[in-house]
Motif scaffolding. Structure first.
Motif, PDB file in Angstrom:
ATOM      1  N   GLU A 184     -10.394  -4.532   3.581  1.00 54.38           N
ATOM      2  CA  GLU A 184     -10.535  -3.548   4.663  1.00 54.38           C
ATOM      3  C   GLU A 184     -11.819  -3.871   5.452  1.00 54.38           C
ATOM      4  O   GLU A 184     -12.771  -4.440   4.895  1.00 54.38           O
ATOM      5  N   VAL A 185     -11.846  -3.487   6.734  1.00 52.84           N
ATOM      6  CA  VAL A 185     -13.013  -3.792   7.574  1.00 52.84           C
ATOM      7  C   VAL A 185     -13.264  -2.621   8.530  1.00 52.84           C
ATOM      8  O   VAL A 185     -12.345  -1.919   8.949  1.00 52.84           O
ATOM      9  N   VAL A 225       4.490  -5.995   2.121  1.00 52.70           N
ATOM     10  CA  VAL A 225       3.457  -6.978   1.792  1.00 52.70           C
ATOM     11  C   VAL A 225       2.202  -6.634   2.583  1.00 52.70           C
ATOM     12  O   VAL A 225       2.162  -6.836   3.794  1.00 52.70           O
ATOM     13  N   ASP A 226       1.206  -6.079   1.900  1.00 49.78           N
ATOM     14  CA  ASP A 226      -0.042  -5.697   2.557  1.00 49.78           C
ATOM     15  C   ASP A 226      -1.245  -6.420   1.942  1.00 49.78           C
ATOM     16  O   ASP A 226      -2.210  -6.723   2.626  1.00 49.78           O
ATOM     17  N   TYR A 234     -12.252   2.527   8.177  1.00 47.50           N
ATOM     18  CA  TYR A 234     -11.731   1.319   7.508  1.00 47.50           C
ATOM     19  C   TYR A 234     -10.281   1.065   7.900  1.00 47.50           C
ATOM     20  O   TYR A 234      -9.452   1.984   7.928  1.00 47.50           O
ATOM     21  N   GLU A 235     -10.009  -0.197   8.230  1.00 49.52           N
ATOM     22  CA  GLU A 235      -8.648  -0.638   8.500  1.00 49.52           C
ATOM     23  C   GLU A 235      -8.275  -1.747   7.510  1.00 49.52           C
ATOM     24  O   GLU A 235      -9.100  -2.625   7.221  1.00 49.52           O
ATOM     25  N   ILE A 236      -7.063  -1.665   7.035  1.00 51.26           N
ATOM     26  CA  ILE A 236      -6.592  -2.709   6.107  1.00 51.26           C
ATOM     27  C   ILE A 236      -6.192  -3.930   6.909  1.00 51.26           C
ATOM     28  O   ILE A 236      -5.474  -3.843   7.904  1.00 51.26           O
ATOM     29  N   LEU A 237      -6.685  -5.093   6.479  1.00 52.42           N
ATOM     30  CA  LEU A 237      -6.269  -6.354   7.082  1.00 52.42           C
ATOM     31  C   LEU A 237      -4.945  -6.759   6.413  1.00 52.42           C
ATOM     32  O   LEU A 237      -4.914  -7.278   5.301  1.00 52.42           O
ATOM     33  N   ASP A 238      -3.871  -6.487   7.127  1.00 55.79           N
ATOM     34  CA  ASP A 238      -2.522  -6.712   6.590  1.00 55.79           C
ATOM     35  C   ASP A 238      -2.189  -8.200   6.687  1.00 55.79           C
ATOM     36  O   ASP A 238      -2.177  -8.780   7.771  1.00 55.79           O
ATOM     37  N   VAL A 251       0.859  -1.187   0.000  1.00 56.50           N
ATOM     38  CA  VAL A 251       0.000   0.000   0.000  1.00 56.50           C
ATOM     39  C   VAL A 251       0.895   1.237   0.000  1.00 56.50           C
ATOM     40  O   VAL A 251       1.793   1.383   0.837  1.00 56.50           O
ATOM     41  N   ASP A 252       0.663   2.133  -0.970  1.00 56.09           N
ATOM     42  CA  ASP A 252       1.423   3.371  -1.063  1.00 56.09           C
ATOM     43  C   ASP A 252       0.618   4.514  -0.458  1.00 56.09           C
ATOM     44  O   ASP A 252      -0.626   4.496  -0.431  1.00 56.09           O
ATOM     45  N   ALA A 253       1.316   5.516   0.010  1.00 62.69           N
ATOM     46  CA  ALA A 253       0.647   6.722   0.495  1.00 62.69           C
ATOM     47  C   ALA A 253      -0.164   7.327  -0.631  1.00 62.69           C
ATOM     48  O   ALA A 253       0.326   7.471  -1.750  1.00 62.69           O
TER      49      ALA A 253
END
Length: 432
Positions: A85-86, A108-109, A96-100, A27-29
């Motif tokens: 995301e959840v 690696v995301d 929303y949070e990314i499930l890494d 994931v990039d900014a």
């Protein structure tokens, strides 16, 4: 399965999941800003959808991607990664949070798309199936060739283009067979077609232009007038040499032409020792041969009424010297003993130009064993605008056996419509 951040307690309340496709695993900014996906981000895969689910008491849930927004076409040329995301179902989008999938690895995301989505395209390639109908893909058979079954009736196209991008530098070829290796090719530098084997034509052949520089229309007139017996036959026997490979065309009546020359080819004097072999201009046992280069011209024989002489004529319209060989097989009498005098062989000749650069004759002799004879006297670059003779002798010990045959080769040269003439040959010998 949805668990808390410690991974020990199942979450059983309603949550909203957002799935999206990307072309990079990290994931990039700027990919997501305040919970909103940046669809202009360079790695965005062009697809996203949301699902709200309530996991069971153990945190398990299931859903089917693509039921909200249709999935894009996924094929082997596309490498995509799934971002998950959840957030709580009633929480704002910014929650929303990314499930890494690999929290310890910042690069690696997202999860790579596995084999199952690609299997949607496994039976086809870019939605094209294998077959022999329109839009199908033809599969190469053994030895990397197309089976006949793929094009059983050939092609309905009006043109079949080889080298359509015009990048061939030397030639463009159509080959028949690998071991057979018969080739029809276009020679780019020479601007003509090459066949690397014999050509058999059943039917009419129409040719326009030139054959080795000779106007084919003029050649057709000569051949046709002879074959149809028309009034345009040549008055004298002629040999029109029209190709460098030595092929020639003979028109006219040889017998009537011979009536105009000496009645006998071999005339012997009454002397009991000194004899003469006289070869008039239409030599018995004569043949004609091109040496393989610069042989374009015309060979025929004519009559000089002023000098009562018959002779061969060689002429060419080409701007460079062209040559042709008149080869005479001379049988020695059974009573032949030796040649008379130092210069026993006399040749009559004439040229239309006095310069040997414009026309000339060269003479060669081969003894009865086939070996070249070293000649003495003037045997090359013979020119004279009036009838002249050259008498030749020999050095060394050539073999001349009674009853056997030796060869005289007269190579005649001409260019620019000049002519070289060769007439009577006289050979002096002694009988045994």
């Amino acid at each position: 399965r949805l668990l808390d951040n410690l991974g020990s307690t199942a979450i059983t309340t309603a949550h909203t999941f957002r799935f999206s496709l990307w072309s990079a695993t990290a994931v990039d900014a700027g990919d997501v800003t305040a919970g909103v996906i940046n669809v202009a981000a360079p790695n965005y895969g062009g697809w996203e959808e949301e699902h709200t689910v309530t996991p069971n008491s153990d945190g398990f849930f299931s859903l089917e991607l693509g039921t909200v927004v249709s999935l894009p076409t996924i094929d082997s040329s596309t490498h995509l990664y799934l971002q998950v995301e959840v957030k709580g179902s009633g929480d704002p989008i910014s929650s929303y949070e990314i499930l890494d999938r690999a929290p310890s690895d910042p690069l690696v995301d997202r999860a790579p798309i596995g084999s199952v989505p690609y299997a949607l395209n496994a039976d086809t390639v870019d939605n094209a199936d294998v077959g022999t109908t329109s839009g199908d893909i033809v599969v190469l058979g053994p030895s990397n060739t197309w089976p006949v079954s793929t094009i059983p009736d050939g092609t309905n196209e009006d043109n079949f283009v080889i080298d359509s991008n015009d990048d061939a530098a030397v030639s463009i070829g159509l080959q028949f067979g690998t071991t057979l290796n018969k080739l029809l090719s276009w020679d780019i530098g020479s601007a003509y077609f090459n066949f690397n084997d014999n050509v058999n034509i059943e039917g009419d052949l129409t040719i326009t232009g030139t054959v080795d520089g000779v106007d084919i229309a003029a050649l057709n007139t000569t051949v046709t007038s002879h074959l149809d017996g028309g009034s345009s036959k040549h008055d004298a026997s002629e040999i029109d040499v029209e190709a460098s490979d030595g092929h020639y065309y003979f028109a006219g009546d040889l017998e009537s032409a011979i009536d105009d020359i000496d009645e006998q080819l071999f005339s012997l004097s009454t002397s009991t020792s000194a004899q003469k072999i006289i070869l008039p201009s239409v030599y018995e046992g004569v043949s004609y041969k091109a040496d393989g280069s610069n042989n374009i011209g015309r060979l025929y024989f004519d009559h000089d009424g002023t000098n009562d002489r018959n002779y061969y004529v060689w002429t060419s319209t080409r701007g460079s010297l062209q040559d042709y060989d008149v080869i005479i097989q001379v049988p020695l009498p059974n009573d032949f003993d030796s040649w008379n005098g130092a210069n026993p062989w006399t040749f009559n000749y004439r040229s239309s130009n006095a310069a040997s650069t414009e026309n000339k004759a060269d003479i060669y002799i081969y003894d009865t064993s086939g070996a070249p004879v070293t000649l003495t006297g003037s045997s090359t670059n013979l020119v004279s605008t009036t009838w002249a003779t050259t008498s030749l002798g020999y050095s060394g010990t050539p073999t001349f056996a009674a009853g056997e045959t030796f060869l005289i080769v007269i190579r005649m040269h001409a260019k620019s419509n000049e002519q070289m003439n060769i007439g009577e040959i006289i050979l002096d010998y002694s009988q045994s």
